[in-house]
Write a protein that holds these residues in place. Structure first.
Motif, mmCIF file in Angstrom:
data_model
loop_
_atom_site.group_PDB
_atom_site.id
_atom_site.type_symbol
_atom_site.label_atom_id
_atom_site.label_comp_id
_atom_site.label_asym_id
_atom_site.label_seq_id
_atom_site.Cartn_x
_atom_site.Cartn_y
_atom_site.Cartn_z
ATOM 1 N N THR A 27 29.390 38.460 76.475
ATOM 2 C CA THR A 27 29.424 37.140 75.853
ATOM 3 C C THR A 27 30.343 36.219 76.649
ATOM 4 O O THR A 27 30.131 35.011 76.694
ATOM 5 C CB THR A 27 29.933 37.269 74.399
ATOM 6 O OG1 THR A 27 29.011 38.086 73.690
ATOM 7 C CG2 THR A 27 30.052 35.923 73.721
ATOM 8 N N VAL A 62 34.975 37.418 73.213
ATOM 9 C CA VAL A 62 34.580 38.657 72.558
ATOM 10 C C VAL A 62 35.820 39.534 72.403
ATOM 11 O O VAL A 62 36.647 39.634 73.302
ATOM 12 C CB VAL A 62 33.461 39.390 73.337
ATOM 13 C CG1 VAL A 62 33.903 39.807 74.715
ATOM 14 C CG2 VAL A 62 32.936 40.576 72.559
ATOM 15 N N LYS A 69 32.170 38.402 68.365
ATOM 16 C CA LYS A 69 31.972 37.304 69.306
ATOM 17 C C LYS A 69 32.315 35.971 68.667
ATOM 18 O O LYS A 69 32.143 35.795 67.463
ATOM 19 C CB LYS A 69 30.519 37.248 69.748
ATOM 20 C CG LYS A 69 30.024 38.515 70.361
ATOM 21 C CD LYS A 69 28.520 38.467 70.559
ATOM 22 C CE LYS A 69 28.012 39.832 70.959
ATOM 23 N NZ LYS A 69 26.573 39.872 71.077
ATOM 24 N N GLU A 140 28.256 43.628 73.147
ATOM 25 C CA GLU A 140 28.245 42.523 74.105
ATOM 26 C C GLU A 140 26.985 42.507 74.953
ATOM 27 O O GLU A 140 26.665 41.522 75.569
ATOM 28 C CB GLU A 140 29.428 42.650 75.074
ATOM 29 C CG GLU A 140 30.762 42.446 74.441
ATOM 30 C CD GLU A 140 31.832 42.504 75.492
ATOM 31 O OE1 GLU A 140 32.019 41.498 76.189
ATOM 32 O OE2 GLU A 140 32.463 43.560 75.628
#
Length: 151
Positions: A27, A62, A69, A140
């Motif tokens: 992210t 993140v 996130k 992620e």
């Protein structure tokens, strides 16, 4: 009778891979046409500040422990970039990520890896601790595409 103790140390994990857009498969990465202004990692978080096509900024963070996130608008400040979400502010500088609520600092996380504005080429940091930080968490990574049913 002699006994021997065996002590196992955790395996070293390679630092997450990066490029000019941030952390790969994370992210904390800017997708074109956005460009990374800076990105960094603390012991607990990965962060990227992206400049969007319209000239505004975006915070992309993140939490490493659980993959939580946060993507939020960001603004440039005199000492870094600030994003806000539900009354919590996130200040990103070359030195740290400071999370605060009003005048109360909730936590300050020193950068262990930093790339971008606020650091000269010689000040760009990379992880140097003997136990490297973990790779991006499954949360992620982009979701895998479902397989097509066999015909």
């Amino acid at each position: 009778m002699a006994t021997t103790a065996v002590v196992a140390s955790p395996p070293a994990v390679a630092a997450p891979e990066t490029d000019d857009s941030g952390y790969l498969n994370s992210t904390a990465r800017c997708a074109p046409p956005a460009t990374a202004v800076l990105f960094g990692e603390t012991a607990d978080s990965r962060i990227a500040i992206c400049k969007l096509k319209d000239g505004t900024f975006e915070y992309r963070g993140v939490r490493i422990s659980d993959g939580a996130k946060l993507i939020a608008p960001a603004e440039e400040s005199t000492n870094g970039y600030i994003a806000a979400n539900d009354g919590i502010e996130y200040l990103v500088t070359a030195k740290s990520l400071v999370v605060s609520e009003g005048n109360d600092v909730l936590r300050e996380e020193p950068m262990v890896d930093f790339h971008g504005a606020g650091a000269s080429e010689s000040e760009q940091t990379t992880p140097t601790s003997p136990t490297e930080l973990p790779p991006p968490l499954p949360a992620e990574r982009p979701a895998e595409q479902p397989e097509e049913p066999a015909a």
